[in-house]
Design an enzyme around this catalytic site. Structure first.
Site, PDB file in Angstrom:
ATOM      1  N   THR A  11       0.804  -1.223   0.000  1.00  0.00           N
ATOM      2  CA  THR A  11       0.000   0.000   0.000  1.00  0.00           C
ATOM      3  C   THR A  11       0.836   1.273   0.000  1.00  0.00           C
ATOM      4  O   THR A  11       0.281   2.370   0.052  1.00  0.00           O
ATOM      5  CB  THR A  11      -0.931   0.006   1.233  1.00  0.00           C
ATOM      6  OG1 THR A  11      -0.135  -0.189   2.419  1.00  0.00           O
ATOM      7  CG2 THR A  11      -1.971  -1.101   1.134  1.00  0.00           C
ATOM      8  N   ASP A  56      -2.798  -7.843   8.712  1.00  0.00           N
ATOM      9  CA  ASP A  56      -1.625  -7.299   9.395  1.00  0.00           C
ATOM     10  C   ASP A  56      -0.638  -8.452   9.563  1.00  0.00           C
ATOM     11  O   ASP A  56      -1.015  -9.504  10.104  1.00  0.00           O
ATOM     12  CB  ASP A  56      -2.101  -6.761  10.761  1.00  0.00           C
ATOM     13  CG  ASP A  56      -1.000  -6.072  11.553  1.00  0.00           C
ATOM     14  OD1 ASP A  56       0.148  -6.563  11.555  1.00  0.00           O
ATOM     15  OD2 ASP A  56      -1.310  -5.058  12.191  1.00  0.00           O
ATOM     16  N   VAL A  57       0.589  -8.294   9.091  1.00  0.00           N
ATOM     17  CA  VAL A  57       1.537  -9.426   9.148  1.00  0.00           C
ATOM     18  C   VAL A  57       1.860  -9.840  10.588  1.00  0.00           C
ATOM     19  O   VAL A  57       2.410 -10.915  10.809  1.00  0.00           O
ATOM     20  CB  VAL A  57       2.856  -9.155   8.375  1.00  0.00           C
ATOM     21  CG1 VAL A  57       2.603  -8.996   6.891  1.00  0.00           C
ATOM     22  CG2 VAL A  57       3.610  -7.959   8.943  1.00  0.00           C
ATOM     23  N   ASN A  83       7.946  -7.513   2.121  1.00  0.00           N
ATOM     24  CA  ASN A  83       8.335  -6.097   2.155  1.00  0.00           C
ATOM     25  C   ASN A  83       7.811  -5.368   3.388  1.00  0.00           C
ATOM     26  O   ASN A  83       8.460  -4.444   3.872  1.00  0.00           O
ATOM     27  CB  ASN A  83       7.810  -5.427   0.871  1.00  0.00           C
ATOM     28  CG  ASN A  83       7.764  -3.930   0.994  1.00  0.00           C
ATOM     29  OD1 ASN A  83       8.790  -3.261   0.888  1.00  0.00           O
ATOM     30  ND2 ASN A  83       6.575  -3.372   1.242  1.00  0.00           N
ATOM     31  N   TYR A 149      16.123  -1.321  15.148  1.00  0.00           N
ATOM     32  CA  TYR A 149      15.767  -1.459  13.725  1.00  0.00           C
ATOM     33  C   TYR A 149      16.882  -2.202  12.985  1.00  0.00           C
ATOM     34  O   TYR A 149      16.617  -3.139  12.217  1.00  0.00           O
ATOM     35  CB  TYR A 149      15.513  -0.090  13.081  1.00  0.00           C
ATOM     36  CG  TYR A 149      15.252  -0.204  11.592  1.00  0.00           C
ATOM     37  CD1 TYR A 149      14.082  -0.799  11.117  1.00  0.00           C
ATOM     38  CD2 TYR A 149      16.186   0.243  10.658  1.00  0.00           C
ATOM     39  CE1 TYR A 149      13.850  -0.949   9.757  1.00  0.00           C
ATOM     40  CE2 TYR A 149      15.955   0.108   9.298  1.00  0.00           C
ATOM     41  CZ  TYR A 149      14.792  -0.494   8.845  1.00  0.00           C
ATOM     42  OH  TYR A 149      14.557  -0.638   7.496  1.00  0.00           O
ATOM     43  N   LYS A 153      16.835  -5.937  10.914  1.00  0.00           N
ATOM     44  CA  LYS A 153      17.242  -6.164   9.522  1.00  0.00           C
ATOM     45  C   LYS A 153      18.425  -7.128   9.450  1.00  0.00           C
ATOM     46  O   LYS A 153      18.581  -7.849   8.458  1.00  0.00           O
ATOM     47  CB  LYS A 153      17.534  -4.823   8.836  1.00  0.00           C
ATOM     48  CG  LYS A 153      16.266  -3.987   8.608  1.00  0.00           C
ATOM     49  CD  LYS A 153      15.246  -4.725   7.733  1.00  0.00           C
ATOM     50  CE  LYS A 153      14.001  -3.913   7.430  1.00  0.00           C
ATOM     51  NZ  LYS A 153      13.044  -4.590   6.545  1.00  0.00           N
TER      52      LYS A 153
HETATM   53  P1  NDP Z   1       6.543   2.706   3.716  1.00  0.00           P
HETATM   54  O1  NDP Z   1       6.221   3.202   5.079  1.00  0.00           O
HETATM   55  O2  NDP Z   1       6.307   3.614   2.576  1.00  0.00           O
HETATM   56  O3  NDP Z   1       5.810   1.329   3.434  1.00  0.00           O
HETATM   57  C1  NDP Z   1       5.751   0.321   4.398  1.00  0.00           C
HETATM   58  C2  NDP Z   1       4.654  -0.647   4.020  1.00  0.00           C
HETATM   59  O4  NDP Z   1       4.635  -1.715   4.998  1.00  0.00           O
HETATM   60  C3  NDP Z   1       3.275   0.006   4.078  1.00  0.00           C
HETATM   61  O5  NDP Z   1       2.467  -0.522   3.052  1.00  0.00           O
HETATM   62  C4  NDP Z   1       2.769  -0.414   5.436  1.00  0.00           C
HETATM   63  O6  NDP Z   1       1.368  -0.424   5.557  1.00  0.00           O
HETATM   64  C5  NDP Z   1       3.313  -1.829   5.497  1.00  0.00           C
HETATM   65  N1  NDP Z   1       3.258  -2.342   6.851  1.00  0.00           N
HETATM   66  C6  NDP Z   1       3.871  -1.883   7.950  1.00  0.00           C
HETATM   67  N2  NDP Z   1       3.539  -2.615   9.017  1.00  0.00           N
HETATM   68  C7  NDP Z   1       2.683  -3.573   8.567  1.00  0.00           C
HETATM   69  C8  NDP Z   1       1.984  -4.630   9.183  1.00  0.00           C
HETATM   70  N3  NDP Z   1       2.091  -4.865  10.498  1.00  0.00           N
HETATM   71  N4  NDP Z   1       1.194  -5.415   8.425  1.00  0.00           N
HETATM   72  C9  NDP Z   1       1.076  -5.181   7.102  1.00  0.00           C
HETATM   73  N5  NDP Z   1       1.698  -4.192   6.464  1.00  0.00           N
HETATM   74  C10 NDP Z   1       2.501  -3.392   7.195  1.00  0.00           C
HETATM   75  O7  NDP Z   1       8.098   2.313   3.791  1.00  0.00           O
HETATM   76  P2  NDP Z   1       9.055   1.583   2.725  1.00  0.00           P
HETATM   77  O8  NDP Z   1       8.341   1.304   1.477  1.00  0.00           O
HETATM   78  O9  NDP Z   1      10.289   2.377   2.667  1.00  0.00           O
HETATM   79  O10 NDP Z   1       9.378   0.247   3.520  1.00  0.00           O
HETATM   80  C11 NDP Z   1       9.197  -1.041   2.962  1.00  0.00           C
HETATM   81  C12 NDP Z   1      10.280  -1.964   3.484  1.00  0.00           C
HETATM   82  O11 NDP Z   1      11.541  -1.481   3.028  1.00  0.00           O
HETATM   83  C13 NDP Z   1      10.394  -2.059   5.001  1.00  0.00           C
HETATM   84  O12 NDP Z   1      10.639  -3.393   5.350  1.00  0.00           O
HETATM   85  C14 NDP Z   1      11.606  -1.195   5.314  1.00  0.00           C
HETATM   86  O13 NDP Z   1      12.233  -1.585   6.503  1.00  0.00           O
HETATM   87  C15 NDP Z   1      12.453  -1.481   4.104  1.00  0.00           C
HETATM   88  N6  NDP Z   1      13.493  -0.514   3.800  1.00  0.00           N
HETATM   89  C16 NDP Z   1      13.194   0.809   3.598  1.00  0.00           C
HETATM   90  C17 NDP Z   1      14.201   1.692   3.305  1.00  0.00           C
HETATM   91  C18 NDP Z   1      13.958   3.145   3.145  1.00  0.00           C
HETATM   92  O14 NDP Z   1      14.921   3.929   3.210  1.00  0.00           O
HETATM   93  N7  NDP Z   1      12.732   3.589   2.883  1.00  0.00           N
HETATM   94  C19 NDP Z   1      15.587   1.219   3.150  1.00  0.00           C
HETATM   95  C20 NDP Z   1      15.786  -0.173   3.415  1.00  0.00           C
HETATM   96  C21 NDP Z   1      14.763  -1.002   3.695  1.00  0.00           C
HETATM   97  P3  NDP Z   1       0.581   0.702   6.418  1.00  0.00           P
HETATM   98  O15 NDP Z   1       0.468   1.883   5.511  1.00  0.00           O
HETATM   99  O16 NDP Z   1      -0.702   0.031   6.755  1.00  0.00           O
HETATM  100  O17 NDP Z   1       1.431   0.999   7.622  1.00  0.00           O
HETATM  101  C1  8X3 Z   2      16.190   1.916   5.857  1.00  0.00           C
HETATM  102  C2  8X3 Z   2      17.460   2.592   5.485  1.00  0.00           C
HETATM  103  O1  8X3 Z   2      19.486   3.734   6.450  1.00  0.00           O
HETATM  104  O2  8X3 Z   2      17.304   4.549   7.145  1.00  0.00           O
HETATM  105  O3  8X3 Z   2      16.409   0.598   6.207  1.00  0.00           O
HETATM  106  O4  8X3 Z   2      18.143   2.459   7.960  1.00  0.00           O
HETATM  107  S1  8X3 Z   2      18.124   3.368   6.839  1.00  0.00           S
END
Ligand code: NDP
Ligand code: 8X3
Length: 249
Positions: A11, A56-57, A83, A149, A153
């Site tokens: 989403t 919700d995961v 993800n 965090y 990871k």
């Molecule tokens: P966003 O916040 O844009 O997206 C996160 C997504 O995960 C949303 O759709 C959110 O849904 C969903 N989510 C969170 N908690 C749950 C849950 N309990 N059950 C179901 N869905 C859930 O962040 P990103 O797209 O950046 O993050 C996606 C992944 O990438 C994460 O695992 C993050 O740790 C990882 N990541 C991100 C980085 C970054 O710099 N952005 C870098 C490295 C890794 P909802 O809107 O309902 O909360």
């Molecule tokens: C998300 C990237 O550098 O903010 O995992 O941790 S960082």
């Protein structure tokens, strides 16, 4: 029949970009998440090729029953993109918030394990499938105030490696994607809605986008069957690791 990709947290951000990229590449997509309105909007946009699944995961039972409820035509998942995840807070470890810690551990570690335990047995039985876990550069080494965090990871890295070992006798492939700075809703969530603080994370550097990570995911998925992309570290050009970022004023 088109192959099926299930994407958790579809989403927003990286998950939504992956959903769009896999659809564009000819997959049918099971888009999972908690935001019903957003899932419905994706369904309206993509129609028959998208199946929205609300859960919700962190809720193991609902996750399992939701996957079990998939109609036969959607039940043979070819690619699982784990993800859904988040960071909450950026504080010294000795001052962290217990509730934030629990949410990160329950989502980033236990959520991925639930999805693997739920989806991978079917893949093994069909001797066909690919699991793509979204880790992070944060899992390579802790950075200041990232503590829990980063630990979640690092756990994703071990969970991914363990799965790869345990399915090595099958045709399944297992990939870990480790993004660096990606501009999504991630920092807004991390800072509990403090958007100004979130915007500062991406100041002075051109960050990655969700599309950049989706490109890596589809590359891994579309590699020839004998090629297993085990791991990819994807950084913004002026980022060298989790704590070295060169910003321009
Ligand atoms: P966003 O916040 O844009 O997206 C996160 C997504 O995960 C949303 O759709 C959110 O849904 C969903 N989510 C969170 N908690 C749950 C849950 N309990 N059950 C179901 N869905 C859930 O962040 P990103 O797209 O950046 O993050 C996606 C992944 O990438 C994460 O695992 C993050 O740790 C990882 N990541 C991100 C980085 C970054 O710099 N952005 C870098 C490295 C890794 P909802 O809107 O309902 O909360
Ligand atoms: C998300 C990237 O550098 O903010 O995992 O941790 S960082």
């Amino acid at each position: 029949m088109k192959p099926i990709a299930m994407i958790t947290g579809a989403t927003s951000g990286i998950g939504e970009a992956c959903a769009r990229r896999f659809l564009q590449a000819g997959y049918r997509v099971i888009a999972t998440g908690r935001n019903v309105a957003k899932l419905n909007a994706l369904k309206d946009e993509f129609g028959a090729d998208l199946y929205p699944l609300v859960f919700d995961v962190r809720d193991r039972q609902v996750a399992e029953t939701s996957v079990a409820s998939l109609p036969a035509a959607w039940s043979e998942i070819d690619v699982l993109v784990n993800n859904a995840g988040l960071a909450l807070g950026l504080d010294p470890e000795y001052q962290g918030d217990y509730s934030d810690w629990d949410t990160m551990i329950d989502t980033n570690i236990k959520g991925i394990l639930t999805m693997i335990r739920t989806v991978v047995p079917g893949m093994v039985a069909r001797n066909r499938g690919h699991v793509i876990n979204i880790g992070s550069v944060a899992g390579d080494a802790a950075y200041a105030n990232g503590n829990v965090y980063c630990a979640t990871k690092a756990a994703v890295k071990s969970i991914t490696d363990g799965l790869r070992i345990d399915v090595a006798h099958t045709e399944l492939r297992v990939t870990l994607l480790k993004p660096g700075l990606v501009e999504t809703n991630f920092s807004n969530v991390r800072f509990h809605g403090d958007d100004e603080r979130a915007n500062n994370v991406y100041k002075g550097i051109t960050p990655l986008t969700g599309d950049d990570i989706a490109d890596a995911a589809i590359y891994a998925a579309q590699a020839p069957k004998h090629v297993q992309i085990a791991e990819m570290l994807i950084l913004a050009t002026h980022q060298a690791n989790g704590s070295t970022i060169v910003r321009k004023n």
